[in-house]
Scaffold this motif. Structure first.
Motif, PDB file in Angstrom:
ATOM      1  N   ALA A 190      22.449  42.255 -12.031  1.00 46.51           N
ATOM      2  CA  ALA A 190      22.223  42.406 -13.479  1.00 46.51           C
ATOM      3  C   ALA A 190      21.005  41.609 -13.942  1.00 46.51           C
ATOM      4  CB  ALA A 190      23.460  41.980 -14.254  1.00 46.51           C
ATOM      5  N   SER A 191      20.704  40.524 -13.233  1.00 49.58           N
ATOM      6  CA  SER A 191      19.570  39.678 -13.631  1.00 49.58           C
ATOM      7  C   SER A 191      18.253  40.129 -13.016  1.00 49.58           C
ATOM      8  CB  SER A 191      19.843  38.221 -13.228  1.00 49.58           C
ATOM      9  OG  SER A 191      19.954  38.114 -11.814  1.00 49.58           O
ATOM     10  N   GLY A 192      18.271  41.251 -12.314  1.00 45.13           N
ATOM     11  CA  GLY A 192      17.055  41.754 -11.692  1.00 45.13           C
ATOM     12  C   GLY A 192      16.056  42.269 -12.709  1.00 45.13           C
ATOM     13  N   ASP A 193      14.797  42.465 -12.284  1.00 42.45           N
ATOM     14  CA  ASP A 193      13.724  42.866 -13.199  1.00 42.45           C
ATOM     15  C   ASP A 193      13.376  44.347 -13.071  1.00 42.45           C
ATOM     16  OD1 ASP A 193      12.686  42.779 -10.688  1.00 42.45           O
ATOM     17  OD2 ASP A 193      10.956  41.505 -11.174  1.00 42.45           O
ATOM     18  N   LYS A 194      14.295  45.145 -12.564  1.00 45.46           N
ATOM     19  CA  LYS A 194      14.039  46.581 -12.449  1.00 45.46           C
ATOM     20  C   LYS A 194      14.160  47.242 -13.815  1.00 45.46           C
ATOM     21  CE  LYS A 194      13.444  46.282  -8.068  1.00 45.46           C
ATOM     22  NZ  LYS A 194      12.074  46.426  -7.500  1.00 45.46           N
ATOM     23  N   LYS A 195      13.492  48.402 -13.956  1.00 43.80           N
ATOM     24  CA  LYS A 195      13.507  49.093 -15.252  1.00 43.80           C
ATOM     25  C   LYS A 195      14.830  49.787 -15.531  1.00 43.80           C
ATOM     26  CE  LYS A 195      11.501  53.564 -13.899  1.00 43.80           C
ATOM     27  NZ  LYS A 195      10.438  54.538 -14.214  1.00 43.80           N
ATOM     28  N   TYR A 196      15.646  49.920 -14.481  1.00 44.63           N
ATOM     29  CA  TYR A 196      16.964  50.531 -14.653  1.00 44.63           C
ATOM     30  C   TYR A 196      18.028  49.447 -14.477  1.00 44.63           C
ATOM     31  CZ  TYR A 196      16.138  50.668  -9.588  1.00 44.63           C
ATOM     32  OH  TYR A 196      15.806  50.340  -8.308  1.00 44.63           O
ATOM     33  N   PRO A 197      19.140  49.525 -15.193  1.00 49.60           N
ATOM     34  CA  PRO A 197      20.199  48.518 -15.079  1.00 49.60           C
ATOM     35  C   PRO A 197      20.948  48.667 -13.762  1.00 49.60           C
ATOM     36  CG  PRO A 197      20.912  50.278 -16.518  1.00 49.60           C
ATOM     37  CD  PRO A 197      19.479  50.564 -16.191  1.00 49.60           C
ATOM     38  N   MET A 198      21.376  47.550 -13.189  1.00 50.77           N
ATOM     39  CA  MET A 198      22.125  47.553 -11.933  1.00 50.77           C
ATOM     40  C   MET A 198      23.400  46.734 -12.078  1.00 50.77           C
ATOM     41  SD  MET A 198      19.213  47.144  -8.941  1.00 50.77           S
ATOM     42  CE  MET A 198      18.671  45.537  -9.528  1.00 50.77           C
ATOM     43  N   SER A 199      24.488  47.292 -11.604  1.00 54.91           N
ATOM     44  CA  SER A 199      25.772  46.587 -11.600  1.00 54.91           C
ATOM     45  C   SER A 199      26.707  47.286 -10.612  1.00 54.91           C
ATOM     46  CB  SER A 199      26.402  46.573 -12.996  1.00 54.91           C
ATOM     47  OG  SER A 199      26.690  47.900 -13.425  1.00 54.91           O
ATOM     48  N   ILE A 200      27.792  46.603 -10.258  1.00 60.76           N
ATOM     49  CA  ILE A 200      28.759  47.186  -9.327  1.00 60.76           C
ATOM     50  C   ILE A 200      30.170  47.064  -9.904  1.00 60.76           C
ATOM     51  CG2 ILE A 200      27.405  46.748  -7.246  1.00 60.76           C
ATOM     52  CD1 ILE A 200      29.222  44.292  -6.740  1.00 60.76           C
ATOM     53  N   SER A 201      31.005  48.007  -9.514  1.00 58.47           N
ATOM     54  CA  SER A 201      32.440  47.929  -9.786  1.00 58.47           C
ATOM     55  C   SER A 201      33.127  47.713  -8.444  1.00 58.47           C
ATOM     56  CB  SER A 201      32.946  49.219 -10.438  1.00 58.47           C
ATOM     57  OG  SER A 201      32.312  49.423 -11.681  1.00 58.47           O
ATOM     58  N   TYR A 202      34.229  46.983  -8.440  1.00 58.29           N
ATOM     59  CA  TYR A 202      34.843  46.642  -7.159  1.00 58.29           C
ATOM     60  C   TYR A 202      36.347  46.441  -7.291  1.00 58.29           C
ATOM     61  CZ  TYR A 202      33.936  42.097  -9.324  1.00 58.29           C
ATOM     62  OH  TYR A 202      33.848  41.051 -10.224  1.00 58.29           O
TER      63      TYR A 202
END
Length: 354
Positions: free
Chosen positions: A300-312
């Motif tokens: 989530a703290s990455g600098d990509k233009k798209y949001p990133m997260s995981i469900s687990y």
């Protein structure tokens, strides 16, 4: 019959005709394939014995008959010479390396052209690795057997050779012919394919097939572990909006974070397109969930233009648990989807992340 034998025999016949002591000694190493030649020689000797009993005039009359028979012997020898030349020519054209060794002493009797390129030093004319070479020592210590011998040999140069060895007669000597093939590349390819059969090409993690096998081994061995089912959020949306290159980038970033969270004894796997499985060996359910939460925060703290997260979802499997791998995966998958639904609901309500 060797050329030496032929000359010795001729000398003996002449001495017998002129009543002189026979000189020289035949090597007497007959072979079944030379019956016509020996039949001719036997016929000559028989006629010589008969002539010796007669008078000198008959000896003179014998000359013409002897010339014809000797011509037949010469023809047989020439045929044999041509056969040996043909045999050597065939061996020189084989794709395998060919080395012929004397059975008793291990002396090298013949090396074909391809083997010379590999084993021979053109400057000295000797075998490059003859001294202190375990492979050459193995070849030269091979004794003939009725059955074909097959074996593989790995030399200290990390080369792997496949050898087929046969017993035969080579120029009237008991010998062993060795057909040698370098299978190093073949073995490396087989090892690579075996690894790739259990690896995911994009991420380098283990694949689904290896995952089910490992879970089953853990359960049967009584190893306690936490099994974690992980799903990438919104991967389809990123593929549709930003392209599959960004989607693959997302997958690889998640795989790198998973590798960082795992210890050497843990098992990491890309289970499907956007699903991962991690087996944290000897790890409690709470500790496993904390590791996954840390992965989620890092993404989530990455600098990509798209949001990133995981469900687990996490399931702890204790020692002695009797359950099928598919059942454990299903439980972890159900908890993962429950997590995903809860997170989606919280986002819609504006309550923030879990």
């Amino acid at each position: 019959m060797t050329e030496k034998d032929a000359n010795t025999l001729l000398e003996q016949i002449c001495n017998m005709i002129w009543n002189r002591p026979a000189g020289g000694k035949l090597e007497d190493k007959s072979q079944a394939g030379r019956k016509p030649l020996y039949a001719s020689i036997k016929q000559i000797i028989g006629q010589v014995k008969q002539v010796i009993k007669e008078n000198y005039r008959q000896k003179r009359n014998f000359t013409s008959a002897f010339s014809g028979l000797f011509h037949e012997v010469s023809v047989q020898l020439e045929k044999e010479k041509k056969f040996n030349t043909l045999l050597v020519s065939i061996l020189d054209r084989l794709k395998e390396w060919v080395i012929v060794t004397e059975e008793e002493t291990g002396e090298i009797l013949y090396v074909n052209k391809l083997a010379k390129k590999r084993f021979y030093d053109p400057e000295t004319g000797g075998i490059v690795c003859e001294k202190d070479c375990p492979f050459m020592a193995r070849i030269q210590s091979c004794h003939g057997q009725e059955a074909e011998q097959r074996y593989e040999f790995r030399c200290f140069h990390d080369k792997i050779f496949q050898v087929k060895a046969y017993s035969l007669l080579w120029e009237d000597k008991k010998a062993v012919v060795h057909l040698i093939t370098d299978i190093t590349c073949q073995k490396e390819t087989e090892a690579y394919l075996e690894v790739m059969a259990y690896k995911d090409e994009l991420t380098g993690l283990n694949n689904r097939r290896n995952c089910l096998k490992t879970i089953d081994n853990y359960i049967k061995s009584g190893i306690p572990f936490s099994i974690c089912m992980i799903d990438l959020d919104d991967l389809k949306q990123i593929n549709d909006q930003d392209g599959h290159l960004h989607g693959d980038e997302y997958i690889k970033l998640v795989s790198e974070e998973i590798k960082k969270s795992a210890c050497e004894e843990d098992f990491t796997c890309r289970y499907g397109g956007d699903e991962f499985v991690v087996l944290y060996k000897g790890c409690s359910q709470q500790t496993a969930a904390e590791r996954l939460a840390a992965i989620d925060r890092n993404l989530a703290s990455g600098d990509k233009k798209y949001p990133m997260s995981i469900s687990y979802g996490v399931v702890y499997v204790e020692t002695g648990t009797d359950v099928l791998p598919e059942s454990v995966l299903k439980m972890a998958d159900e908890r993962m989807y429950a997590f995903k639904r809860e997170r989606k609901q919280m986002k819609e309500n504006g309550d923030g992340l879990i």
